[in-house]
Every structure is written in structure tokens, then in C-alpha cells.
Design an enzyme around this catalytic site. Structure first.
Site, mmCIF file in Angstrom:
data_model
loop_
_atom_site.group_PDB
_atom_site.id
_atom_site.type_symbol
_atom_site.label_atom_id
_atom_site.label_comp_id
_atom_site.label_asym_id
_atom_site.label_seq_id
_atom_site.Cartn_x
_atom_site.Cartn_y
_atom_site.Cartn_z
ATOM 1 N N ARG A 1 -6.270 2.361 18.162
ATOM 2 C CA ARG A 1 -5.959 0.854 18.171
ATOM 3 C C ARG A 1 -5.474 0.213 19.642
ATOM 4 O O ARG A 1 -5.812 -1.084 19.813
ATOM 5 C CB ARG A 1 -4.738 0.402 17.323
ATOM 6 C CG ARG A 1 -5.319 0.378 15.682
ATOM 7 C CD ARG A 1 -4.149 0.170 14.713
ATOM 8 N NE ARG A 1 -4.947 0.050 13.332
ATOM 9 C CZ ARG A 1 -4.124 0.361 12.295
ATOM 10 N NH1 ARG A 1 -2.695 0.499 12.229
ATOM 11 N NH2 ARG A 1 -4.905 0.503 11.252
ATOM 12 N N ASP B 1 2.275 -0.835 11.813
ATOM 13 C CA ASP B 1 0.996 -1.365 11.487
ATOM 14 C C ASP B 1 0.746 -2.687 12.015
ATOM 15 O O ASP B 1 -0.410 -3.382 11.778
ATOM 16 C CB ASP B 1 0.659 -1.371 10.051
ATOM 17 C CG ASP B 1 0.671 0.083 9.543
ATOM 18 O OD1 ASP B 1 0.189 1.238 10.406
ATOM 19 O OD2 ASP B 1 1.260 0.394 8.356
ATOM 20 N N ARG C 1 2.834 6.121 -3.476
ATOM 21 C CA ARG C 1 3.996 6.885 -3.678
ATOM 22 C C ARG C 1 4.129 6.607 -5.432
ATOM 23 O O ARG C 1 4.568 7.504 -5.940
ATOM 24 C CB ARG C 1 5.028 6.152 -3.075
ATOM 25 C CG ARG C 1 5.130 6.804 -1.616
ATOM 26 C CD ARG C 1 6.019 6.162 -0.869
ATOM 27 N NE ARG C 1 6.268 6.592 0.919
ATOM 28 C CZ ARG C 1 5.286 6.189 1.882
ATOM 29 N NH1 ARG C 1 4.182 5.517 1.644
ATOM 30 N NH2 ARG C 1 5.743 6.822 2.977
ATOM 31 N N ARG D 1 -8.552 12.374 12.315
ATOM 32 C CA ARG D 1 -7.163 11.876 12.808
ATOM 33 C C ARG D 1 -6.311 13.176 12.642
ATOM 34 O O ARG D 1 -6.606 14.212 12.072
ATOM 35 C CB ARG D 1 -6.487 10.948 11.681
ATOM 36 C CG ARG D 1 -7.190 9.330 11.941
ATOM 37 C CD ARG D 1 -6.672 8.488 10.749
ATOM 38 N NE ARG D 1 -5.344 8.266 11.063
ATOM 39 C CZ ARG D 1 -4.470 7.151 10.234
ATOM 40 N NH1 ARG D 1 -5.327 6.780 9.165
ATOM 41 N NH2 ARG D 1 -3.386 7.113 10.719
ATOM 42 N N GLN E 1 4.728 9.380 7.036
ATOM 43 C CA GLN E 1 3.776 10.019 6.415
ATOM 44 C C GLN E 1 4.408 11.588 6.622
ATOM 45 O O GLN E 1 4.219 12.322 5.649
ATOM 46 C CB GLN E 1 2.579 9.960 7.023
ATOM 47 C CG GLN E 1 2.022 8.596 6.672
ATOM 48 C CD GLN E 1 0.745 8.327 7.210
ATOM 49 O OE1 GLN E 1 0.139 9.255 8.157
ATOM 50 N NE2 GLN E 1 -0.202 7.156 7.114
ATOM 51 N N LYS F 1 -4.260 5.837 14.875
ATOM 52 C CA LYS F 1 -4.288 5.335 13.587
ATOM 53 C C LYS F 1 -5.720 5.366 13.060
ATOM 54 O O LYS F 1 -6.601 6.152 13.708
ATOM 55 C CB LYS F 1 -3.849 3.807 13.828
ATOM 56 C CG LYS F 1 -2.376 3.698 14.045
ATOM 57 C CD LYS F 1 -1.729 4.445 12.828
ATOM 58 C CE LYS F 1 0.034 4.529 13.044
ATOM 59 N NZ LYS F 1 0.617 5.007 11.948
ATOM 60 N N LYS G 1 0.861 -1.369 0.029
ATOM 61 C CA LYS G 1 0.154 0.021 -0.031
ATOM 62 C C LYS G 1 0.777 1.200 -0.174
ATOM 63 O O LYS G 1 0.567 2.346 -0.966
ATOM 64 C CB LYS G 1 -0.884 -0.174 1.272
ATOM 65 C CG LYS G 1 -1.731 1.326 1.356
ATOM 66 C CD LYS G 1 -3.135 0.898 2.158
ATOM 67 C CE LYS G 1 -2.828 0.707 3.556
ATOM 68 N NZ LYS G 1 -2.872 2.017 4.384
HETATM 69 C C1 S3P Z 1 2.668 4.710 6.297
HETATM 70 C C2 S3P Z 1 3.278 5.381 7.474
HETATM 71 C C3 S3P Z 1 2.831 4.750 8.654
HETATM 72 C C4 S3P Z 1 1.861 3.546 8.556
HETATM 73 C C5 S3P Z 1 0.829 3.834 7.499
HETATM 74 C C6 S3P Z 1 1.497 3.914 6.153
HETATM 75 C C7 S3P Z 1 3.197 5.176 4.895
HETATM 76 O O1 S3P Z 1 2.118 5.846 9.209
HETATM 77 O O2 S3P Z 1 1.195 3.577 9.845
HETATM 78 O O3 S3P Z 1 0.009 2.764 7.410
HETATM 79 O O4 S3P Z 1 2.998 4.811 3.776
HETATM 80 O O5 S3P Z 1 3.808 6.381 5.103
HETATM 81 P P1 S3P Z 1 2.979 6.920 10.003
HETATM 82 O O6 S3P Z 1 3.946 7.748 9.393
HETATM 83 O O7 S3P Z 1 2.040 7.854 10.622
HETATM 84 O O8 S3P Z 1 3.604 6.080 11.119
#
Ligand code: S3P
Length: 466
Positions: A377, A346, A49, A148, A195, A373, A44
Site C-alpha cells: 500500500r 487500514d 470472529r 502475504r 491477526q 497488506k 469485517k
Molecule cells: C485485522 C487486523 C489488521 C487489519 C486487517 C484486519 C483483524 O491486520 O489490517 O484488515 O481483523 O484482526 P494486522 O493484524 O496484520 O495488523
């Protein structure tokens, strides 16, 4: 500058207050063993990206193995609204997606809201992309996404010159007013978040000069690897105080590329744990991404005594890929250190299922990020496990689980709370619980793992929709 027409505003509000009305209940009953060889849908994080960077590249990008889950499709739709031409190839055998990108600085102003559904990654990363373009756009999400935190990306993006109009508490819906004169910046992040890092780097793509991000603990580096694959100049180094410093040279010319997306280790995780806890199981998962910043779960499971083999390790565009072989094994409890959290953020819901079945106590430390999240969670896991007869103790940032050393009781209806990983984790527990476990809403699973029930049943699980 205003939010626009009344129809536009009412659309935003309608999305904000909408709830799902079509709810499908799934029930997971005990099964004999899981066996067989499969591949899981595409990663994912890498899929999001590939669509975004393909949109910013000049020329054609071809993507193989794109995850066609709801989260990624929300990004795909948003990229089209921002001007990319994206089509699926006509040959049903190769399932390739083709993007004709806009080039950096080339995004167009969307004529409608960008609806990012349940996806935090889409919301944070697209906010970064738009911030350094001279356009205005409004992003909305479902009830989970709208609750969020966004402040973590808005604060650094304000420094480069973007403006934001948000609800109370910096939550979605958000209207972004980007700038075409983005300033280069140096941001030291307080939390380890791929993220936040990626959002800043995406904004930095259209800023003159260097954008620097410093991470306290390394988070997944798919953005860095893919930007480099598309021709950006991006350097990573360790600072004297042990932090990770990423420097991006702004305004590169990104060129369209072929991207091959491996299977998602975060989806494989449900099958891995399912096979480890179900007596007699013997499963192989082929072509899984094993980026070292994503494999904390495998380290934990090995420490718990798992029979887990990583085979045929290979590499594509900087991403490591392997086949994973798993056999049933009795597990023992472990303590998971805070430092491991970013590499398995995750995977705590599914690790909590392994810990419930293991012999002895498991402690997950430093996991406060789990509270923000798709659901809270920590609470969802603690309450769900308790309802299934497992002893748990929760603090603000930790979870202690007293393993049964065998089958949990089950016999419960778990609320998925718009959270795919909570839904799938408890369905995996149902593979061996004394009484079946049901989940009230199957729909969220479509965000990351379309076909989950089919995959599990193909391996021997006994899950049914009702
Ligand atoms: C992700 C980063 C993670 C993860 C999310 C996907 C990403 O989040 O929990 O499911 O694709 O960059 P955080 O950056 O908030 O830890």
C-alpha cells in the site's frame, strides 16, 4: 502425510496461478456535495470472529448485521467445511445468521481445500483454529493473499505443536497438520498485529492451561471482547514495561450467544473523508463501531481540523458504537506518529487522500506494515497520488505528502492491484479532482464494502461502472 491426490494438488495450483478475468472499470467524477444519513455494512473484523467463535461454541449463535462481503463469506464457507451448520434466517427483514457450533475440539477435517480468497484475517485466524485440532487442512487464496507473509503466525503456532507444509517463503498455499495435544504457550509478539494475537488465542482455546500473548502496542481487541462475551476467561493487564499482556484460560466451554455487529468504521472512513473534502457536504453515519483501538483515523482528522461529531455513544457486548456526523471543512497537514499505526492500520490509504487535499505537508511515520497488506500500500499510494498530481516522498517505512490545499488534478487510471482500499480511496479522490479518476478493477471492493458505489451515489457522488 502428503498433500493428497493429484486432482487435489492441481486444484491448489489452479487457485495459486489463477487471475481474475472479469474486470470492471469504475469512474468517479466530480460531484456537488455529499449529504444524507446512512448506515454502512457490518464490521469485517467482528464478522469473521463471530463466525469462528460461533463455530467453537456449543448451542446456537445468532448474528445480526453480519458483513456479507466476499472475505467474510470465505470464512463462512470454511466454517461450514470445518463442520459448523450455518444458515441465514428466512425472514428477509431481520437478516439473521444462525450457527450451530461444534464446541472446542470439535472441528472436522475438511474434505476439500479451504479457499480464503483475498482475506488475510481469515487465513491467519483459521490457521490458528485448525492448529489445535487433530485434523489436516490446506488453505489457499487469490494472488494477493498467496503473496502475504504467514511466518508471523506459523512460528508461534509451531510452538504449540502444529506442523506446516508451505511454499518457499512461508506463503500460501499451506497445509496445516494440527494437534489435539496443543501446549500452552507464552508469546511476546514483535509486531502489533491483531491477526497474529487472535491466531495464537484461537489455538490456545484448545490447549490445556494458560495461553499468554504479550503485545508491544495494543491492537484491536475484538477477539478478547467476543471470547469473553461467549464465556471464556480472558484477562488483560499492562506489564511494568508498558506492554499489554493477555491471558486466556484454555478449554473453556463457550456457549452460543446473540452477536450484534456494528457498522465498520473502516468502511465509514471512505464516507467520512469524502464528506470532509467535498465542499458543502453534511453527512451522518449511524451505528458505527468506535472501539478505541480502531479510531486512530478520527484522531488524525480532528488534528487536521475536521468538523466531526461523535454522537449517542452506547455499548454492546463490550464494543462501543456511535453515530458520526461530518461536515465539509478545509483541512491542514499533520504528522502521524508510529504509535498510532495499529489503531488505524487500514485507514492510511484514505487518510492519504485527505492529506492530498489538505493545506501543507503530512508525514506518516512507522508504516512499514502497509507493505504487506492486500497490496504494497505504501507504493500503491505513493504512485497513485503522484499520477494524480500530488507530491509524495516514500521511504521504507514512511510517506510524506504535500497537500494541494484544494482539488488534485486526477485524470488517471489507478490499478487496484486486488486491493479494495486502494480502489475506494482513489474513487473518493475523484469526488473533487479536476478530472475524473478511474479504477481498473471494481471487484476487490466486494471483499469489504459491498454496495460501495450505490452508497456513495445515494449521498450524491457521481460514480459509474463501465
Ligand atoms: C485485522 C487486523 C489488521 C487489519 C486487517 C484486519 C483483524 O491486520 O489490517 O484488515 O481483523 O484482526 P494486522 O493484524 O496484520 O495488523
Amino acid at each position: 502425510f502428503s498433500l493428497g491426490s493429484t486432482t487435489f494438488q492441481s486444484k491448489v495450483l489452479e487457485r495459486l496461478y489463477c487471475w481474475r478475468f472479469i474486470v470492471t472499470l469504475i469512474c468517479s467524477n466530480a460531484c456537488k456535495a455529499l449529504s444524507g444519513s446512512i448506515t454502512v455494512p457490518g464490521d469485517k473484523s467482528i464478522s469473521h470472529r463471530a463466525l469462528m467463535i460461533g463455530t467453537l461454541a456449543v448451542g446456537e449463535t445468532v448474528i445480526e448485521g453480519l458483513l456479507e462481503g466476499e472475505d467474510v463469506m470465505a470464512t463462512l464457507q470454511a466454517m461450514r467445511q470445518l463442520g459448523a451448520e450455518i444458515v441465514k434466517g428466512e425472514d428477509p427483514k431481520d437478516q439473521l445468521w444462525h450457527i450451530h457450533g461444534r464446541g472446542i475440539g470439535g472441528l472436522v477435517e475438511p474434505d476439500n481445500i479451504l479457499d480464503l480468497g483475498n482475506s488475510g484475517t481469515a487465513a491467519r485466524l483459521i490457521t490458528g483454529l485448525i492448529s489445535s485440532h487433530d485434523i489436516t487442512a490446506t488453505i489457499v487464496g487469490d494472488a494477493s493473499l498467496n503473496s502475504r507473509p504467514m511466518k508471523r503466525v506459523l512460528e508461534p503456532l509451531k510452538k504449540i505443536g502444529a506442523q506446516f507444509f508451505t511454499r518457499e517463503g512461508d506463503k500460501l498455499p499451506i497445509t496445516i497438520k494440527g494437534t489435539n495435544q496443543a501446549l500452552p504457550s507464552e508469546i511476546t509478539m514483535e509486531i502489533a498485529s491483531a491477526q497474529v494475537k487472535s491466531s495464537i488465542l484461537f489455538a490456545g482455546l484448545n490447549a490445556a492451561g494458560h495461553t499468554v500473548v504479550i503485545e508491544p502496542t495494543p491492537s484491536r481487541d475484538h477477539t478478547e471482547k467476543m471470547l469473553s462475551h461467549f464465556g471464556a476467561e480472558i484477562m488483560t493487564e499492562k506489564t511494568t514495561d508498558g506492554f499489554r499482556k493477555i491471558t486466556l484460560v484454555g478449554q473453556p466451554e463457550l456457549t452460543g450467544r446473540k452477536v450484534i455487529i456494528p457498522g465498520d468504521i473502516s468502511s465509514a472512513a471512505f464516507i467520512i473523508v469524502g464528506a470532509l473534502i467535498t465542499p458543502g457536504s453534511d453527512v451522518e453515519i449511524k451505528n458505527v463501531g468506535i472501539n478505541p483501538l480502531r479510531t486512530g483515523l478520527l484522531d488524525c482528522l480532528k488534528e487536521m481540523g475536521a468538523d466531526l461529531k461523535i454522537l449517542k455513544v452506547r455499548e454492546n457486548a463490550g464494543e462501543k458504537i456511535a453515530d458520526i456526523k461530518i461536515k465539509y471543512k478545509r483541512l491542514k497537514g499533520i504528522t502521524v506518529p508510529k504509535s498510532r499505526a495499529p489503531s488505524m492500520i487500514d485507514e492510511y490509504p484514505i487518510l492519504s487522500i485527505a492529506a492530498s487535499v489538505a493545506e501543507g505537508v503530512s508525514v506518516f511515520n512507522g508504516v512499514e506494515e502497509l507493505r504487506v497488506k492486500e497490496s504494497d500500500r505504501l507504493t500503491a499510494m505513493a504512485e497513485g497520488l503522484r499520477a494524480c498530481g500530488i507530491g509524495t516522498k516514500m521511504t521504507e517505512d514512511s510517506l510524506t505528502i504535500t497537500g494541494k490545499g484544494g482539488s488534485p488534478d486526477g485524470g488517471t487510471l489507478i490499478k487496484s492491484q486486488l486491493d479494495h482500499r486502494i480502489a475506494m480511496s482513489f474513487l473518493v479522490m475523484g469526488l473533487i479532482s479536476k478530472k475524473s479518476i478511474s479504477v481498473d478493477d471494481a471487484q476487490p471492493i466486494e471483499t469489504s464494502f459491498p454496495g460501495f458505489i450505490h452508497f456513495m451515489n445515494q449521498l450524491g457522488a457521481n460514480m459509474e461502472l463501465s
